[in-house]
Scaffold this motif. Structure first.
Motif: not given
Length: 95
Positions: A16-18, A21-28
């Motif tokens: 879930l943490v991964s 982090v992946l979704l946050t990275g994609l949005v940024v």
């Protein structure tokens, strides 16, 4: 049995943490990429505008040169010398 539940929970939380982090990275990445592409478009538009302005300036310069009247230089009369008794120099005390 308790160890199996705890180890399953640990792997689920790390997954879930991964994902977060992946979704946050994609949005940024999306917003940075979008801003970069917009900046590149604006730079291209400004360069095109600059090129058009250079062409307009060249055309205007040629137009002004073509419309200049052909006037021969006329000798200007010598300026008349005016002598005033109330000249400023007379106000300054001489030593």
């Amino acid at each position: 049995m308790n160890e199996m539940i705890n180890s399953g929970m640990l792997s689920l939380s790390s997954l879930l943490v991964s994902l977060v982090v992946l979704l946050t990275g994609l949005v940024v990445w999306f917003f940075v990429n979008r801003a970069s592409s917009r900046t590149n478009e604006q730079i291209e538009l400004l360069e095109a505008l600059l090129e058009q302005q250079k062409r307009q300036n060249a055309l205007l310069r040629r137009l002004c040169e073509a419309n200049e009247p052909d006037v021969e230089p006329v000798a200007a009369p010598a300026p008349a010398v005016v002598q005033d008794d109330d000249d400023f120099i007379r106000l300054v005390a001489e030593r």
